[in-house]
Design a protein around this motif. Structure first.
Motif, PDB file in Angstrom:
ATOM      1  N   VAL A  14       0.772  -1.161   0.027  1.00  0.00           N
ATOM      2  CA  VAL A  14       0.213   0.069   0.097  1.00  0.00           C
ATOM      3  C   VAL A  14       0.775   1.240  -0.047  1.00  0.00           C
ATOM      4  O   VAL A  14       0.549   2.228  -0.541  1.00  0.00           O
ATOM      5  CB  VAL A  14      -0.917  -0.046   1.109  1.00  0.00           C
ATOM      6  N   LEU A  15       2.184   1.307   0.794  1.00  0.00           N
ATOM      7  CA  LEU A  15       2.970   2.385   0.644  1.00  0.00           C
ATOM      8  C   LEU A  15       3.449   2.553  -0.587  1.00  0.00           C
ATOM      9  O   LEU A  15       3.695   3.755  -1.168  1.00  0.00           O
ATOM     10  CB  LEU A  15       3.869   2.084   1.693  1.00  0.00           C
ATOM     11  N   ALA A  18       0.958   4.037  -2.748  1.00  0.00           N
ATOM     12  CA  ALA A  18       0.602   5.539  -2.464  1.00  0.00           C
ATOM     13  C   ALA A  18       1.725   6.349  -3.103  1.00  0.00           C
ATOM     14  O   ALA A  18       1.445   7.704  -3.384  1.00  0.00           O
ATOM     15  CB  ALA A  18       0.597   5.628  -0.695  1.00  0.00           C
ATOM     16  N   VAL A  21       1.291   6.823  -6.659  1.00  0.00           N
ATOM     17  CA  VAL A  21       0.189   7.998  -6.919  1.00  0.00           C
ATOM     18  C   VAL A  21       0.938   9.360  -6.689  1.00  0.00           C
ATOM     19  O   VAL A  21       0.564  10.369  -7.212  1.00  0.00           O
ATOM     20  CB  VAL A  21      -1.019   7.866  -5.875  1.00  0.00           C
TER      21      VAL A  21
END
Length: 93
Positions: A14-15, A18, A21
């Motif tokens: 997830v990091l 992120a 993005v």
């Protein structure tokens, strides 16, 4: 608490996404190396190859990010001998 979160593989993934993005929002290959490093660290934790411990995980993340940055620099950076030649000045009208 941090140790528990850092030892979960999907937190690293997830990091990584992120940071990916964030790279899209602020382009320039700044965060992309960190994003790749986080995903690689998450994959290593997920398959059980990463040692336990916060320091070891941060070291793996740092090394993976550095290698990713160097790889990106080599493939997408300025080529050796590449020179920008300007044919027209902005003030020429």
């Amino acid at each position: 608490m941090w140790h528990d979160l850092m030892s979960v593989w999907w937190v690293w993934i997830v990091l990584g996404f992120a940071l990916g993005v964030l790279e899209v929002l602020a382009p320039g290959y700044i965060f992309l190396g960190f994003a790749i490093g986080a995903v690689v660290t998450g994959a290593l934790v997920g398959i059980g190859l990463a040692p336990a411990g916060v320091a070891a995980l941060l070291f793996i993340f740092a090394v993976a990010s550095l290698l990713a940055w160097l790889g990106l620099r080599r493939t997408m950076g300025v080529r050796k001998g590449q020179v920008k030649i300007w044919d027209k000045d902005i003030n020429d009208g």
